[in-house]
Motif scaffolding. Structure first.
Motif, PDB file in Angstrom:
ATOM      1  N   ARG A 145     -10.045   7.556  17.009  1.00  0.00           N
ATOM      2  CA  ARG A 145      -9.081   6.450  17.014  1.00  0.00           C
ATOM      3  C   ARG A 145      -7.710   6.903  16.512  1.00  0.00           C
ATOM      4  O   ARG A 145      -6.708   6.279  16.791  1.00  0.00           O
ATOM      5  CB  ARG A 145      -9.626   5.308  16.159  1.00  0.00           C
ATOM      6  CG  ARG A 145     -10.900   4.699  16.779  1.00  0.00           C
ATOM      7  CD  ARG A 145     -11.649   3.767  15.861  1.00  0.00           C
ATOM      8  NE  ARG A 145     -10.772   2.747  15.314  1.00  0.00           N
ATOM      9  CZ  ARG A 145     -11.086   1.991  14.259  1.00  0.00           C
ATOM     10  NH1 ARG A 145     -12.247   2.168  13.660  1.00  0.00           N
ATOM     11  NH2 ARG A 145     -10.253   1.084  13.807  1.00  0.00           N
ATOM     12  N   GLY A 146      -7.677   7.996  15.753  1.00  0.00           N
ATOM     13  CA  GLY A 146      -6.404   8.538  15.273  1.00  0.00           C
ATOM     14  C   GLY A 146      -6.576   9.173  13.907  1.00  0.00           C
ATOM     15  O   GLY A 146      -7.681   9.192  13.343  1.00  0.00           O
ATOM     16  N   PHE A 147      -5.455   9.703  13.365  1.00  0.00           N
ATOM     17  CA  PHE A 147      -5.487  10.271  12.021  1.00  0.00           C
ATOM     18  C   PHE A 147      -5.512   9.151  10.989  1.00  0.00           C
ATOM     19  O   PHE A 147      -4.966   8.066  11.219  1.00  0.00           O
ATOM     20  CB  PHE A 147      -4.257  11.161  11.788  1.00  0.00           C
ATOM     21  CG  PHE A 147      -4.350  12.493  12.471  1.00  0.00           C
ATOM     22  CD1 PHE A 147      -5.096  13.516  11.905  1.00  0.00           C
ATOM     23  CD2 PHE A 147      -3.695  12.726  13.676  1.00  0.00           C
ATOM     24  CE1 PHE A 147      -5.186  14.755  12.530  1.00  0.00           C
ATOM     25  CE2 PHE A 147      -3.778  13.960  14.299  1.00  0.00           C
ATOM     26  CZ  PHE A 147      -4.531  14.974  13.730  1.00  0.00           C
ATOM     27  N   SER A 148      -6.138   9.442   9.852  1.00  0.00           N
ATOM     28  CA  SER A 148      -6.166   8.477   8.761  1.00  0.00           C
ATOM     29  C   SER A 148      -4.761   8.313   8.182  1.00  0.00           C
ATOM     30  O   SER A 148      -4.061   9.307   7.940  1.00  0.00           O
ATOM     31  CB  SER A 148      -7.135   8.953   7.671  1.00  0.00           C
ATOM     32  OG  SER A 148      -6.989   8.162   6.508  1.00  0.00           O
ATOM     33  N   HIS A 149      -4.355   7.076   7.933  1.00  0.00           N
ATOM     34  CA  HIS A 149      -3.027   6.788   7.374  1.00  0.00           C
ATOM     35  C   HIS A 149      -2.937   7.304   5.929  1.00  0.00           C
ATOM     36  O   HIS A 149      -1.919   7.852   5.514  1.00  0.00           O
ATOM     37  CB  HIS A 149      -2.775   5.277   7.416  1.00  0.00           C
ATOM     38  CG  HIS A 149      -1.434   4.878   6.899  1.00  0.00           C
ATOM     39  ND1 HIS A 149      -0.259   5.200   7.552  1.00  0.00           N
ATOM     40  CD2 HIS A 149      -1.068   4.195   5.781  1.00  0.00           C
ATOM     41  CE1 HIS A 149       0.758   4.728   6.865  1.00  0.00           C
ATOM     42  NE2 HIS A 149       0.294   4.100   5.781  1.00  0.00           N
ATOM     43  N   SER A 153      -5.194  14.643   6.986  1.00  0.00           N
ATOM     44  CA  SER A 153      -6.046  15.751   7.445  1.00  0.00           C
ATOM     45  C   SER A 153      -7.398  15.247   7.967  1.00  0.00           C
ATOM     46  O   SER A 153      -8.221  16.038   8.433  1.00  0.00           O
ATOM     47  CB  SER A 153      -6.276  16.752   6.305  1.00  0.00           C
ATOM     48  OG  SER A 153      -7.013  16.149   5.263  1.00  0.00           O
ATOM     49  N   HIS A 154      -7.623  13.942   7.867  1.00  0.00           N
ATOM     50  CA  HIS A 154      -8.881  13.353   8.313  1.00  0.00           C
ATOM     51  C   HIS A 154      -8.647  12.431   9.511  1.00  0.00           C
ATOM     52  O   HIS A 154      -7.541  11.927   9.718  1.00  0.00           O
ATOM     53  CB  HIS A 154      -9.542  12.559   7.176  1.00  0.00           C
ATOM     54  CG  HIS A 154     -10.200  13.436   6.163  1.00  0.00           C
ATOM     55  ND1 HIS A 154      -9.509  14.353   5.386  1.00  0.00           N
ATOM     56  CD2 HIS A 154     -11.504  13.540   5.795  1.00  0.00           C
ATOM     57  CE1 HIS A 154     -10.357  14.977   4.582  1.00  0.00           C
ATOM     58  NE2 HIS A 154     -11.583  14.499   4.808  1.00  0.00           N
ATOM     59  N   ASP A 197      -0.790   9.895  16.263  1.00  0.00           N
ATOM     60  CA  ASP A 197      -1.326   8.548  16.016  1.00  0.00           C
ATOM     61  C   ASP A 197      -1.992   8.484  14.653  1.00  0.00           C
ATOM     62  O   ASP A 197      -2.771   9.362  14.284  1.00  0.00           O
ATOM     63  CB  ASP A 197      -2.357   8.175  17.078  1.00  0.00           C
ATOM     64  CG  ASP A 197      -1.752   8.101  18.463  1.00  0.00           C
ATOM     65  OD1 ASP A 197      -0.519   8.003  18.559  1.00  0.00           O
ATOM     66  OD2 ASP A 197      -2.515   8.149  19.448  1.00  0.00           O
ATOM     67  N   THR A 198      -1.697   7.406  13.888  1.00  0.00           N
ATOM     68  CA  THR A 198      -2.375   7.167  12.613  1.00  0.00           C
ATOM     69  C   THR A 198      -3.032   5.803  12.665  1.00  0.00           C
ATOM     70  O   THR A 198      -2.564   4.896  13.354  1.00  0.00           O
ATOM     71  CB  THR A 198      -1.420   7.222  11.418  1.00  0.00           C
ATOM     72  OG1 THR A 198      -0.397   6.262  11.610  1.00  0.00           O
ATOM     73  CG2 THR A 198      -0.837   8.604  11.250  1.00  0.00           C
ATOM     74  N   VAL A 199      -4.147   5.686  11.927  1.00  0.00           N
ATOM     75  CA  VAL A 199      -4.919   4.435  11.923  1.00  0.00           C
ATOM     76  C   VAL A 199      -5.249   4.067  10.486  1.00  0.00           C
ATOM     77  O   VAL A 199      -5.587   4.939   9.680  1.00  0.00           O
ATOM     78  CB  VAL A 199      -6.241   4.609  12.728  1.00  0.00           C
ATOM     79  CG1 VAL A 199      -7.071   3.358  12.664  1.00  0.00           C
ATOM     80  CG2 VAL A 199      -5.949   4.970  14.165  1.00  0.00           C
ATOM     81  N   GLN A 200      -5.145   2.768  10.187  1.00  0.00           N
ATOM     82  CA  GLN A 200      -5.590   2.285   8.868  1.00  0.00           C
ATOM     83  C   GLN A 200      -7.110   2.297   8.855  1.00  0.00           C
ATOM     84  O   GLN A 200      -7.757   1.852   9.806  1.00  0.00           O
ATOM     85  CB  GLN A 200      -5.090   0.836   8.640  1.00  0.00           C
ATOM     86  CG  GLN A 200      -3.606   0.717   8.456  1.00  0.00           C
ATOM     87  CD  GLN A 200      -3.136   1.112   7.072  1.00  0.00           C
ATOM     88  OE1 GLN A 200      -3.943   1.507   6.228  1.00  0.00           O
ATOM     89  NE2 GLN A 200      -1.841   1.036   6.836  1.00  0.00           N
ATOM     90  N   HIS A 201      -7.690   2.832   7.806  1.00  0.00           N
ATOM     91  CA  HIS A 201      -9.151   2.902   7.732  1.00  0.00           C
ATOM     92  C   HIS A 201      -9.644   1.871   6.728  1.00  0.00           C
ATOM     93  O   HIS A 201      -9.162   1.777   5.639  1.00  0.00           O
ATOM     94  CB  HIS A 201      -9.598   4.310   7.316  1.00  0.00           C
ATOM     95  CG  HIS A 201     -11.083   4.446   7.172  1.00  0.00           C
ATOM     96  ND1 HIS A 201     -11.950   4.258   8.233  1.00  0.00           N
ATOM     97  CD2 HIS A 201     -11.854   4.711   6.096  1.00  0.00           C
ATOM     98  CE1 HIS A 201     -13.191   4.439   7.805  1.00  0.00           C
ATOM     99  NE2 HIS A 201     -13.156   4.705   6.510  1.00  0.00           N
TER     100      HIS A 201
END
Length: 201
Positions: A145-149, A153-154, A197-201
Motif C-alpha cells: 500500500r506504500g511506505f509507512s508514514h 524504511s518499512h 507513496d506513504t501510508v498512515q498505519h
C-alpha cells in the motif's frame, strides 16, 4: 425324537420369518426399481430369502459408503481468526495469484491488474512477474500500500496467506488468512519497493 422335531420346527419357523422379511424387502425393491421378478425352479421362500440376503449386503455397503462420505466432510480443516486477521472462505476457478488476491482482499479485477502492473505484489517476498502463477498452501501474497508514514524504511501491506484448499466440481474451495494492514520491513535487492507513496498505519 422330540428334541429333533422341535429343532426342525424351529428351523422351519425361522425360515418362514426370514422369507417374510425378505418378501417385504423385495416388494420395496421392486417398487423402487420397477422390477418384476420372474418365476424359476427355486421355491418362492428360497428366492425371497436369497434376495433378502443380497439386499442386506447392499444396504450394509450403502451405509458404509454414507459413513465414508461423512468422514470426508469431517476432514475439512477449520481455521480460527487470529489477532489482526480474518479467515476468508471462497470458491475460485484456479489457484492463480490474481484470483486469490481478488478473493482474499475483495478487490475488483481491474484494481488487481493495476497493482500488478505497478509492481505492488510480492509472493513469499519476491516480485510477482506473472499474474497467472499457481500458488499453494503456505504461500504469502503481499499487496504493497506504500511506505509507512511514521517509519519510512518499512512498508504497509495487505497480506493474504493460503491456509488450505480442496477440489470442487469446478475449481477449488479455498481458505485464506487476510491481514488488512501489516507493517513490515522493505524487501531486499531487486524485490525492494521503490516509491514516494506513504501510508498512515
Amino acid at each position: 425324537m422330540l428334541k429333533f422335531w422341535n429343532n426342525a420346527r424351529l428351523n422351519r419357523l425361522l425360515s418362514i420369518a426370514q422369507a417374510k422379511v425378505a418378501k417385504q424387502s423385495l416388494s420395496g425393491y421392486c417398487k423402487k426399481y420397477d422390477f418384476v421378478p420372474e418365476t424359476n425352479h427355486l421355491s418362492q421362500a428360497t428366492r425371497l430369502l436369497h434376495t433378502g440376503r443380497v439386499l442386506a449386503k447392499y444396504n450394509k455397503q450403502s451405509n458404509q459408503d454414507d459413513e465414508d462420505e461423512t468422514d470426508d466432510v469431517g476432514n475439512v480443516k477449520e481455521f480460527a481468526d487470529e489477532r489482526d486477521s480474518k479467515v476468508v472462505k471462497a470458491n475460485v476457478h484456479s489457484l492463480r495469484a490474481d484470483l486469490l488476491i481478488k478473493a482474499g482482499l475483495g478487490m475488483a479485477r481491474n484494481k488487481v491488474e493495476t497493482i500488478f502492473y505497478e509492481s505492488k505484489v510480492r509472493v513469499n517476498g519476491k516480485k510477482l512477474n506473472k499474474k497467472s502463477v499457481q500458488l499453494n498452501v503456505g504461500d504469502e501474497i503481499d499487496v504493497i500500500r506504500g511506505f509507512s508514514h511514521s517509519n519510512p524504511s518499512h512498508l504497509v501491506v495487505s497480506r493474504v496467506i493460503v491456509l488450505d484448499f480442496s477440489n470442487r466440481e469446478e475449481g477449488y474451495s479455498v481458505q485464506l488468512r487476510r491481514y488488512k494492514s501489516l507493517l513490515i520491513e522493505n524487501y531486499s535487492g531487486t524485490n525492494a519497493y521503490k516509491s514516494s507513496d506513504t501510508v498512515q498505519h
